[in-house]
Scaffold this active site. Structure first.
Site, mmCIF file in Angstrom:
data_model
loop_
_atom_site.group_PDB
_atom_site.id
_atom_site.type_symbol
_atom_site.label_atom_id
_atom_site.label_comp_id
_atom_site.label_asym_id
_atom_site.label_seq_id
_atom_site.Cartn_x
_atom_site.Cartn_y
_atom_site.Cartn_z
ATOM 1 N N HIS A 130 -2.938 10.953 0.662
ATOM 2 C CA HIS A 130 -2.562 10.495 2.000
ATOM 3 C C HIS A 130 -2.176 11.714 2.829
ATOM 4 O O HIS A 130 -0.989 12.021 3.014
ATOM 5 C CB HIS A 130 -1.407 9.502 1.914
ATOM 6 C CG HIS A 130 -1.133 8.776 3.196
ATOM 7 N ND1 HIS A 130 -1.373 7.424 3.363
ATOM 8 C CD2 HIS A 130 -0.642 9.202 4.375
ATOM 9 C CE1 HIS A 130 -1.027 7.059 4.583
ATOM 10 N NE2 HIS A 130 -0.571 8.127 5.223
ATOM 11 N N ARG B 33 0.858 -1.191 0.000
ATOM 12 C CA ARG B 33 0.000 0.000 0.000
ATOM 13 C C ARG B 33 0.890 1.235 0.000
ATOM 14 O O ARG B 33 1.730 1.407 0.883
ATOM 15 C CB ARG B 33 -0.911 0.012 1.226
ATOM 16 C CG ARG B 33 -1.797 1.255 1.276
ATOM 17 C CD ARG B 33 -2.607 1.314 2.553
ATOM 18 N NE ARG B 33 -3.385 2.548 2.609
ATOM 19 C CZ ARG B 33 -3.383 3.407 3.623
ATOM 20 N NH1 ARG B 33 -2.637 3.171 4.692
ATOM 21 N NH2 ARG B 33 -4.113 4.498 3.576
ATOM 22 N N ASN C 237 -7.574 2.236 9.898
ATOM 23 C CA ASN C 237 -6.243 2.307 10.514
ATOM 24 C C ASN C 237 -6.427 2.226 12.021
ATOM 25 O O ASN C 237 -7.067 3.088 12.619
ATOM 26 C CB ASN C 237 -5.542 3.613 10.150
ATOM 27 C CG ASN C 237 -5.219 3.709 8.673
ATOM 28 O OD1 ASN C 237 -5.294 2.720 7.944
ATOM 29 N ND2 ASN C 237 -4.849 4.897 8.223
ATOM 30 N N GLU D 61 -3.580 0.116 8.318
ATOM 31 C CA GLU D 61 -2.413 0.444 9.133
ATOM 32 C C GLU D 61 -2.571 -0.176 10.509
ATOM 33 O O GLU D 61 -3.635 -0.093 11.117
ATOM 34 C CB GLU D 61 -2.244 1.969 9.289
ATOM 35 C CG GLU D 61 -1.874 2.705 8.019
ATOM 36 C CD GLU D 61 -1.689 4.188 8.255
ATOM 37 O OE1 GLU D 61 -1.424 4.587 9.419
ATOM 38 O OE2 GLU D 61 -1.812 4.958 7.280
ATOM 39 N N GLU E 276 -7.400 8.786 6.278
ATOM 40 C CA GLU E 276 -7.642 9.432 7.566
ATOM 41 C C GLU E 276 -8.151 10.872 7.468
ATOM 42 O O GLU E 276 -7.642 11.773 8.145
ATOM 43 C CB GLU E 276 -6.385 9.384 8.441
ATOM 44 C CG GLU E 276 -6.017 7.981 8.865
ATOM 45 C CD GLU E 276 -4.869 7.942 9.872
ATOM 46 O OE1 GLU E 276 -4.310 9.017 10.184
ATOM 47 O OE2 GLU E 276 -4.539 6.847 10.344
ATOM 48 N N TYR F 198 -4.577 1.426 15.862
ATOM 49 C CA TYR F 198 -3.359 1.276 16.646
ATOM 50 C C TYR F 198 -3.633 0.940 18.100
ATOM 51 O O TYR F 198 -2.874 0.188 18.709
ATOM 52 C CB TYR F 198 -2.508 2.554 16.561
ATOM 53 C CG TYR F 198 -1.885 2.777 15.210
ATOM 54 C CD1 TYR F 198 -0.571 2.432 14.954
ATOM 55 C CD2 TYR F 198 -2.635 3.319 14.169
ATOM 56 C CE1 TYR F 198 0.002 2.636 13.703
ATOM 57 C CE2 TYR F 198 -2.070 3.521 12.914
ATOM 58 C CZ TYR F 198 -0.755 3.175 12.687
ATOM 59 O OH TYR F 198 -0.202 3.366 11.440
#
Length: 511
Positions: A153, A109, A340, A409, A199, A342
């Site tokens: 991005h 990606r 994404n 991500e 995002e 985390y």
């Protein structure tokens, strides 16, 4: 604070307002995860990057500045770093693709630099930019690696920012759609996975409310050192334009290209999981309010055609309206949703306050967030708990009709020297990845339609808040070496082993 500064996607949403304390970790090693063959046939494993963070060659072959060039050259990154050279993938793409192949990646990606392809954001194609991306894509395809391309991005051409304030202006929709059209036409015979934006639910807050990332717009007393902007309205206006730009590009792709090229198109948002700090009704309500403002802000329009009622009630006239046409265009405009993820955030209800300056995104949410104690009270260095991924995916499955999802991500940062023996022996990153991949497998077994997983990041790069002070890469990059030599970390070797064990022989299918 320094111990969690590397959690870019989670932290930058809250770093200007909330207390940050260390949270715990949970190693989920008892979930039965053995190898990639535990996953469904056709499941895609990859790693990612983005153009400004990895390409370098910022002033080569005609490329013009993006809003990130302007921002970094003004010295606004904490280490005064820039992406002028970064990991220099522009000159090392063949070497990098060979490393991806040796690792066993199904997919890579990455993003296009809009201002490398179309120098002023609209107008003629830059032949040298076109040639670079054709070469990179062809190299990937020659090794059987799927290119998954993000069109924007967190960056846009500086020329569009100067001309009409970028995504704050409806003119942006036409220019973005024309840019997407060129990309589909030139690369769509080989690129089968398109992401319009990365995002946007963080981009418009940090860029247009607190102003700590480009385009650095904000207003007193909400933002940080901005000379222009309106924190009370711009995040909502910008997000609205981005949603309509996504819908326009998706409609174009489906009408003009998809039947022939047989690809897929979607959008990727930041997707933290949210938990209340207590079981009080107010804190439970704060959790749902945060989820509506964080996930629902984009997922509700994409699935149901309008913003969450919570946002409508709180934001009021500052939240733009969708026409009936807009709503119909948005609904089901994604073949997949990129997430994404985390870590998780704990939230506590805050009393609503009123100010003569109005209310910004944070005031609207009225929560206090903590990267504090773990949900399970197990102490560790980093704020992660892989069960947050399971909870987030279950919520998306139930709330949003179980859409096709790709984890675009997921990764763990480290700090300081990035190429010494300690940095290369990144055992905690291995534990993190194994734990989250195990949680992902459990979510799939519980019915979530997840079709791919990408580690952030393939190699060390310029990180958008900390510059070169921390790193996520499976591969280390020696930024003191003019040749930007790459070194495999233990996590790269672990991921290679994971992908190789009992690897599915079936051809990787499209989403």
């Amino acid at each position: 604070m320094a111990r969690v500064m590397g959690l870019l996607p989670c932290l930058i949403l809250f770093m200007c307002l909330y207390t940050v304390v260390v949270v715990g970790a949970y190693s989920q090693l008892s979930n039965g995860l053995k190898s990639r063959s535990d996953f469904p046939t056709g499941f895609v494993f990859g790693a990612g990057s983005s153009a400004y963070q990895i390409e370098g060659a910022a002033a080569e072959d005609g490329r013009k500045p993006s809003i990130w060039d302007t921002y970094t050259h003004a010295g606004k990154v904490v280490d005064k770093g820039t992406g002028d050279i970064a990991s220099d993938q522009y000159h090392h793409y063949k070497e990098d693709v060979k490393l991806m192949h040796d690792m066993g990646l199904d997919a890579y990606r990455f993003s296009f630099s809009w201002n490398r392809l179309i120098l002023d954001g609209h107008g003629a194609i830059n032949p040298k930019g076109l040639n670079y991306y054709n070469n990179l894509i062809n190299e990937l395809v020659s090794y059987g690696i799927e290119p998954h391309v993000t069109l924007s991005h967190l960056d846009i051409p500086q020329s569009l920012q100067d001309e009409y304030d970028g995504y704050l202006n409806p003119k942006f929709i036409k220019d973005f759609t024309a840019y997407a059209d060129i990309c589909f036409k030139e690369f769509g015979d080989r690129v089968k996975h398109w992401i319009t934006f990365n995002e946007p639910n963080i981009q418009t807050i940090v860029g247009n409310d607190v102003g700590i990332l480009p385009p650095s717009r904000c207003s007193y007393p909400f933002g940080v050192n901005c000379s222009i902007g309106n924190s009370t309205t711009e995040p909502y206006i910008g997000a609205h334009t981005i949603l309509l730009s996504h819908a326009s590009a998706a409609q174009l792709y489906r009408e003009k290209y998809q039947r022939i090229q047989r690809g897929q198109i979607g959008i990727t948002i930041l997707a933290m999981w949210i938990e209340p700090v207590s079981d009080s009704p107010k804190d439970i309500a704060a959790k749902q309010r945060m989820l509506d403002f964080h996930l629902g802000w984009f997922l509700d329009p994409l699935v149901y055609g309008d913003y969450p009622a919570t946002m409508r009630n709180i934001v009021g006239s500052r939240l733009p309206l969708f026409t009936e046409y807009d709503s119909n265009q948005l609904k089901n405009s994604c073949d997949f949703i990129g997430l994404n993820h985390y870590s998780a955030l704990l939230v506590e209800d805050l009393p609503t306050t009123f100010s003569k300056y109005g209310s910004d995104y944070y005031d609207d949410i009225s929560v206090k967030g903590f990267f504090s104690k773990s949900l399970y009270n197990i102490e560790s260095t980093y704020p992660w708990d892989s069960r947050s991924l399971q909870r987030m995916l279950e919520y998306v499955k139930v709330k949003y009709k179980n859409p096709a999802v790709v984890i675009h991500e997921n990764g763990l940062p480290a700090y300081g020297e990035n190429c010494n023996a300690q940095a290369l022996n990144d055992t905690e990153r291995i534990e993190y990845l194994q734990s989250y991949i195990g949680s992902l497998l459990l979510s799939i077994r519980n019915g979530s339609d997840v079709r791919g997983y990408f580690v952030w990041s393939f190699m060390d790069c310029f990180e958008l808040v900390g510059g070169y002070r921390f790193y996520y890469g499976l591969y280390a990059v020696d930024f003191n070496d003019s040749k930007r030599k790459r070194y495999p970390r233990m996590s790269a070797k672990w991921f290679t082993s994971f992908l190789a064990k009992e690897k599915n022989k079936e051809e990787i299918s499209s989403y």
